[in-house]
Design an enzyme around this catalytic site. Structure first.
Site, PDB file in Angstrom:
ATOM      1  N   GLU A  10       0.831  -1.209   0.000  1.00  0.00           N
ATOM      2  CA  GLU A  10       0.000   0.000   0.000  1.00  0.00           C
ATOM      3  C   GLU A  10       0.870   1.265   0.000  1.00  0.00           C
ATOM      4  O   GLU A  10       0.378   2.337   0.315  1.00  0.00           O
ATOM      5  CB  GLU A  10      -0.940   0.000   1.215  1.00  0.00           C
ATOM      6  CG  GLU A  10      -1.749  -1.272   1.325  1.00  0.00           C
ATOM      7  CD  GLU A  10      -3.254  -1.059   1.187  1.00  0.00           C
ATOM      8  OE1 GLU A  10      -3.656   0.039   0.775  1.00  0.00           O
ATOM      9  OE2 GLU A  10      -3.991  -1.996   1.484  1.00  0.00           O
ATOM     10  N   HIS A  25      -2.089   2.089   8.862  1.00  0.00           N
ATOM     11  CA  HIS A  25      -3.265   1.310   8.466  1.00  0.00           C
ATOM     12  C   HIS A  25      -3.319   0.085   9.362  1.00  0.00           C
ATOM     13  O   HIS A  25      -2.310  -0.611   9.527  1.00  0.00           O
ATOM     14  CB  HIS A  25      -3.176   0.898   6.990  1.00  0.00           C
ATOM     15  CG  HIS A  25      -4.146  -0.185   6.658  1.00  0.00           C
ATOM     16  ND1 HIS A  25      -5.505  -0.059   6.857  1.00  0.00           N
ATOM     17  CD2 HIS A  25      -3.969  -1.444   6.175  1.00  0.00           C
ATOM     18  CE1 HIS A  25      -6.108  -1.176   6.510  1.00  0.00           C
ATOM     19  NE2 HIS A  25      -5.195  -2.037   6.097  1.00  0.00           N
ATOM     20  N   HIS A  62      -6.328  -2.973  11.482  1.00  0.00           N
ATOM     21  CA  HIS A  62      -7.638  -3.637  11.428  1.00  0.00           C
ATOM     22  C   HIS A  62      -8.266  -3.700  12.829  1.00  0.00           C
ATOM     23  O   HIS A  62      -8.350  -4.790  13.411  1.00  0.00           O
ATOM     24  CB  HIS A  62      -7.472  -5.070  10.889  1.00  0.00           C
ATOM     25  CG  HIS A  62      -6.832  -5.178   9.529  1.00  0.00           C
ATOM     26  ND1 HIS A  62      -6.237  -6.340   9.062  1.00  0.00           N
ATOM     27  CD2 HIS A  62      -6.710  -4.273   8.522  1.00  0.00           C
ATOM     28  CE1 HIS A  62      -5.777  -6.155   7.829  1.00  0.00           C
ATOM     29  NE2 HIS A  62      -6.039  -4.898   7.488  1.00  0.00           N
ATOM     30  N   HIS A  75     -12.977  -3.386   6.269  1.00  0.00           N
ATOM     31  CA  HIS A  75     -11.547  -3.651   6.138  1.00  0.00           C
ATOM     32  C   HIS A  75     -10.738  -3.147   7.342  1.00  0.00           C
ATOM     33  O   HIS A  75     -10.131  -3.951   8.053  1.00  0.00           O
ATOM     34  CB  HIS A  75     -11.026  -3.052   4.828  1.00  0.00           C
ATOM     35  CG  HIS A  75      -9.567  -3.290   4.584  1.00  0.00           C
ATOM     36  ND1 HIS A  75      -8.962  -3.096   3.364  1.00  0.00           N
ATOM     37  CD2 HIS A  75      -8.565  -3.689   5.421  1.00  0.00           C
ATOM     38  CE1 HIS A  75      -7.672  -3.391   3.450  1.00  0.00           C
ATOM     39  NE2 HIS A  75      -7.409  -3.748   4.688  1.00  0.00           N
TER      40      HIS A  75
HETATM   41  O1  2HA Z   1      -0.628  -4.779   4.195  1.00  0.00           O
HETATM   42  O2  2HA Z   1      -3.563  -4.753   5.643  1.00  0.00           O
HETATM   43  O3  2HA Z   1      -4.696  -3.809   3.442  1.00  0.00           O
HETATM   44  C1  2HA Z   1      -1.642  -5.554   4.633  1.00  0.00           C
HETATM   45  C2  2HA Z   1      -2.940  -4.872   4.623  1.00  0.00           C
HETATM   46  C3  2HA Z   1      -3.438  -4.358   3.334  1.00  0.00           C
HETATM   47 ZN    ZN Z   2      -5.592  -4.025   5.591  1.00  0.00          ZN
END
Ligand code: 2HA
Ligand code: ZN
Length: 261
Positions: free
Chosen positions: A109, A132, A134, A204
């Site tokens: 990313e 980023h 989760h 996501h």
């Molecule tokens: O790099 O979470 O969305 C791993 C991720 C991509």
């Molecule tokens: Zn991700």
């Protein structure tokens, strides 16, 4: 520079402990230009220059630490330089070189992280970190249409505990589902990052920015804590009342909370 990278490693450990970073999930990119010493500045590239896929004029000559593609946050927490690398943006602003410490290819990313870094530089902010991850409860909420309205989601999360408002005063943006790593996801995120420090990616994860990686993490943490409180009340069989609109406004006024960056 060591301090910044140690902080990245510390945050990577938190992401793993919280269950927000299964396998290679999540990415971290930090602009380290201000703290790279001359020894690093003069390092030769470890591989031929790699195309970014876009011209990012504000990143000319900038240095970043970036998590490696396919690498695990839990490994990065212990060995940040084996699971990430230092890159330099070339003078053409369209390529980057890996300069240290191993030829670890940056996150898949990277283009979206760099595009947002380019925006942060262009707008003259002190923001240096993009994250980023989760976070479980926020992602769970994003599976229901009622929470995909940024204003509504922000109001409910702010009303769970006064600190959410104080420490995430720009609320949370929402980006409709888009393919991971896609241009559409990067561009929709960029639009939302102009107004919010944290953006929820439907079904996501989240994308967050901060002056450093700890600040980006803290904002996601307080927003996710609010989501946990909301869901805990629901699990006890009731919908939480939330603080009144008046109480929320009182905090905004008393603490002079910013409404924009
Ligand atoms: O790099 O979470 O969305 C791993 C991720 C991509
Ligand atoms: Zn991700």
């Amino acid at each position: 520079m060591k301090e910044v990278i140690n902080q990245v490693a510390e945050v990577a450990g938190y992401l793993w402990q919280k269950g927000w970073a299964e396998r290679n999930g999540g990415n971290i990119t930090v602009n380290i230009t201000d703290c790279v010493d001359n020894a690093v500045r003069s390092l030769p590239p470890l591989l031929p220059a790699i195309a970014i896929g876009k011209q990012l004029p504000f990143l000319k000559g900038q240095f970043f630490y970036a998590k490696g593609t396919g690498k695990r946050m839990r490994d990065l927490a212990r060995r940040p330089m084996d699971n990430g690398s230092i890159i330099r943006i070339c003078d053409d602003c369209e390529h980057y070189e890996i300069v240290a410490e191993h030829p670890v290819l940056p996150t898949s990313e990277l283009p979206s992280h760099l595009e947002i870094q380019n925006y942060l530089m262009a707008s003259g902010t002190r923001y240096k970190a993009t994250l980023h991850t989760h976070p479980i409860e926020l992602v769970a909420m994003s599976h229901s249409k009622q929470w995909l309205d940024s204003h509504h989601l922000t109001q409910v999360l702010w009303s769970m505990i006064p600190e959410t408002l104080a420490f995430a005063p720009l609320g949370i943006g929402v980006v409709p589902y888009a393919l991971p790593g896609s241009i559409l996801l990067a561009e929709s995120t960029l639009e939302q990052i102009k107004q919010h420090d944290v953006v929820l990616w439907e079904k996501h994860g989240v994308f967050a920015v901060g002056e450093d990686i700890m600040e980006a993490f803290d904002q996601v943490d307080v927003l996710n804590k609010a989501a946990v409180l909301y869901m805990t009340a629901c699990n006890m069989g009731f919908t939480p009342d939330g603080m009144s609109q008046q109480s929320v406004q009182e905090i905004q006024q008393v603490f002079h909370l910013p409404t924009h960056r």
